[in-house]
Design a protein around this motif. Structure first.
Motif, mmCIF file in Angstrom:
data_model
loop_
_atom_site.group_PDB
_atom_site.id
_atom_site.type_symbol
_atom_site.label_atom_id
_atom_site.label_comp_id
_atom_site.label_asym_id
_atom_site.label_seq_id
_atom_site.Cartn_x
_atom_site.Cartn_y
_atom_site.Cartn_z
ATOM 1 N N VAL A 289 -7.657 5.603 0.470
ATOM 2 C CA VAL A 289 -6.491 6.286 1.034
ATOM 3 C C VAL A 289 -6.232 7.618 0.332
ATOM 4 O O VAL A 289 -6.204 8.667 0.976
ATOM 5 C CB VAL A 289 -5.233 5.382 0.988
ATOM 6 C CG1 VAL A 289 -4.007 6.156 1.430
ATOM 7 C CG2 VAL A 289 -5.429 4.158 1.876
ATOM 8 N N PRO A 290 -6.064 7.644 -0.994
ATOM 9 C CA PRO A 290 -5.872 8.941 -1.654
ATOM 10 C C PRO A 290 -7.130 9.803 -1.640
ATOM 11 O O PRO A 290 -7.034 11.035 -1.619
ATOM 12 C CB PRO A 290 -5.466 8.560 -3.081
ATOM 13 C CG PRO A 290 -6.025 7.192 -3.286
ATOM 14 C CD PRO A 290 -5.906 6.531 -1.942
ATOM 15 N N ALA A 291 -8.303 9.167 -1.655
ATOM 16 C CA ALA A 291 -9.550 9.936 -1.630
ATOM 17 C C ALA A 291 -9.671 10.713 -0.322
ATOM 18 O O ALA A 291 -10.023 11.908 -0.311
ATOM 19 C CB ALA A 291 -10.744 8.999 -1.806
ATOM 20 N N ASP A 292 -9.375 10.037 0.794
ATOM 21 C CA ASP A 292 -9.435 10.716 2.097
ATOM 22 C C ASP A 292 -8.335 11.758 2.214
ATOM 23 O O ASP A 292 -8.530 12.828 2.806
ATOM 24 C CB ASP A 292 -9.299 9.689 3.231
ATOM 25 C CG ASP A 292 -10.517 8.785 3.356
ATOM 26 O OD1 ASP A 292 -11.557 9.115 2.743
ATOM 27 O OD2 ASP A 292 -10.430 7.761 4.041
ATOM 28 N N ILE B 36 0.842 -1.205 0.000
ATOM 29 C CA ILE B 36 0.000 0.000 0.000
ATOM 30 C C ILE B 36 0.872 1.248 0.000
ATOM 31 O O ILE B 36 0.604 2.214 -0.734
ATOM 32 C CB ILE B 36 -0.945 0.004 1.218
ATOM 33 C CG1 ILE B 36 -1.884 -1.202 1.178
ATOM 34 C CG2 ILE B 36 -1.769 1.299 1.260
ATOM 35 C CD1 ILE B 36 -2.722 -1.385 2.428
ATOM 36 N N LYS B 37 1.928 1.224 0.809
ATOM 37 C CA LYS B 37 2.840 2.370 0.850
ATOM 38 C C LYS B 37 3.519 2.578 -0.503
ATOM 39 O O LYS B 37 3.796 3.713 -0.906
ATOM 40 C CB LYS B 37 3.877 2.167 1.949
ATOM 41 C CG LYS B 37 3.316 2.323 3.363
ATOM 42 C CD LYS B 37 4.337 1.944 4.428
ATOM 43 C CE LYS B 37 5.496 2.892 4.448
ATOM 44 N NZ LYS B 37 6.454 2.572 5.546
ATOM 45 N N GLY B 38 3.788 1.484 -1.210
ATOM 46 C CA GLY B 38 4.390 1.600 -2.531
ATOM 47 C C GLY B 38 3.465 2.318 -3.505
ATOM 48 O O GLY B 38 3.920 3.154 -4.302
ATOM 49 N N ILE B 39 2.171 1.991 -3.433
ATOM 50 C CA ILE B 39 1.185 2.671 -4.280
ATOM 51 C C ILE B 39 1.152 4.159 -3.953
ATOM 52 O O ILE B 39 1.132 5.023 -4.838
ATOM 53 C CB ILE B 39 -0.218 2.050 -4.065
ATOM 54 C CG1 ILE B 39 -0.236 0.605 -4.563
ATOM 55 C CG2 ILE B 39 -1.295 2.877 -4.776
ATOM 56 C CD1 ILE B 39 -1.503 -0.161 -4.218
ATOM 57 N N VAL C 265 -0.619 11.251 6.540
ATOM 58 C CA VAL C 265 -1.983 10.723 6.499
ATOM 59 C C VAL C 265 -2.008 9.328 5.887
ATOM 60 O O VAL C 265 -2.638 8.401 6.419
ATOM 61 C CB VAL C 265 -2.919 11.671 5.712
ATOM 62 C CG1 VAL C 265 -4.273 10.996 5.456
ATOM 63 C CG2 VAL C 265 -3.121 12.972 6.469
ATOM 64 N N THR C 266 -1.335 9.165 4.771
ATOM 65 C CA THR C 266 -1.369 7.881 4.075
ATOM 66 C C THR C 266 -0.600 6.793 4.818
ATOM 67 O O THR C 266 -0.972 5.622 4.764
ATOM 68 C CB THR C 266 -0.813 8.028 2.643
ATOM 69 O OG1 THR C 266 0.490 8.635 2.689
ATOM 70 C CG2 THR C 266 -1.735 8.892 1.796
#
Length: 278
Positions: free
Chosen positions: A117-120, A20-23, A153-154
């Motif tokens: 994640v990016p939406a928030d 997820i962190k890679g994305i 945040v992410t």
């Protein structure tokens, strides 16, 4: 049986978090190319809705679910070798879990969580950008600020999703396997360290029916967060150890039933399980 055999492997959680962190890192690199804070937020909003993001999220979710499923094969093989339900457990193992509704639900839920994640982050950064402009920050300073906030945040969201969802996936897939062989009860196990919630510590070692999840907080007079199984609460590190043989636990034993925990003898427990094999 070793009570930690069904404990989810932390390496799966770590790999999932890293994915997820890679994305997220790839997104940040794109955001760094923005010329203004406004453009950075706009780019993030577009990335969050893109087919590329959707594909990456589904691939990450499927990889995690598959790893949890495959890890379970080893655990259940050991359980089969140690007990008298070898044939039934073997059937539960060879049956394709990746074609079940539960497996697909795990993937769908996690894909949506990753996309959130990016939406928030977009919402948080839009607010930070508005506050920065109002405070008179220079555009270059504001861009650096929102990029830093994006990382904070992410990172927190990736950690929460990875920890919570790997545990939930393990519980869900263990439940499918257990109920396939008629094992309707499990032992609630905690991570057995100082960070365990008091409500979950109260559940440690308690027998729970898959069809009757408890509300651990309500049982000790805390704020009620509803009923759930071991490993299903956010950031929970508890796990469910299916009860495959009566002899897997010592009797009398604590049993959750009808909204409360009581101590039961083996004879009493057999009455509520029908008296036959588990």
């Amino acid at each position: 049986m070793n009570k930690e055999k069904f404990k989810p492997r932390r390496i799966i959680e770590k790999r999932y978090r890293a994915t997820i962190k890679g994305i997220v890192k790839r997104m940040r690199r794109k955001l760094e190319t923005a010329s203004t804070p406004t453009q950075a937020v706009t780019m993030l909003r577009e990335l969050a809705r893109s087919p590329t993001m959707d594909a990456a999220a589904r691939m990450a979710a499927m990889a995690m679910a598959t790893q949890v499923m495959q890890n379970g094969y080893r655990t259940w093989r050991e359980a089969a070798a140690a007990g008298s339900k070898g044939t039934e457990i073997y059937y539960a193992l060879v049956k394709d879990l990746n074609k079940t509704k539960v497996f697909q639900e795990i993937i769908d839920r996690n894909a949506e969580l990753i996309k959130s994640v990016p939406a928030d982050a977009t919402k948080a950064l839009s607010k930070a950008m508005a506050e920065g402009y109002e405070a008179g920050m220079r555009p270059e300073d504001l861009k650096a600020d929102i990029l830093e906030r994006f990382s904070d945040v992410t990172e927190a969201r990736a950690r929460l999703i990875a920890r919570t969802e790997t545990a939930k996936a393990a519980t869900a897939l263990n439940r499918v396997r257990a109920q396939r062989i008629g094992a309707e009860w499990y032992v609630w196990r905690t991570s057995d360290d100082a960070r365990v919630r008091s409500s979950h510590e109260h559940m440690d070692g308690v027998l729970v029916n898959w069809n009757d999840p408890p509300s651990p907080e309500k049982l000790i007079g805390m704020k009620d967060y509803g009923a759930y199984h071991a490993g299903e609460f956010p950031n929970c590190r508890c796990y469910a150890e299916p009860l495959l043989e009566y002899g897997d636990v010592k009797w009398p034993h604590k049993v959750y039933r009808n909204g409360r925990i009581t101590s039961m003898t083996l004879a009493s427990f057999k009455k509520i399980t029908g008296g036959g094999a588990i």
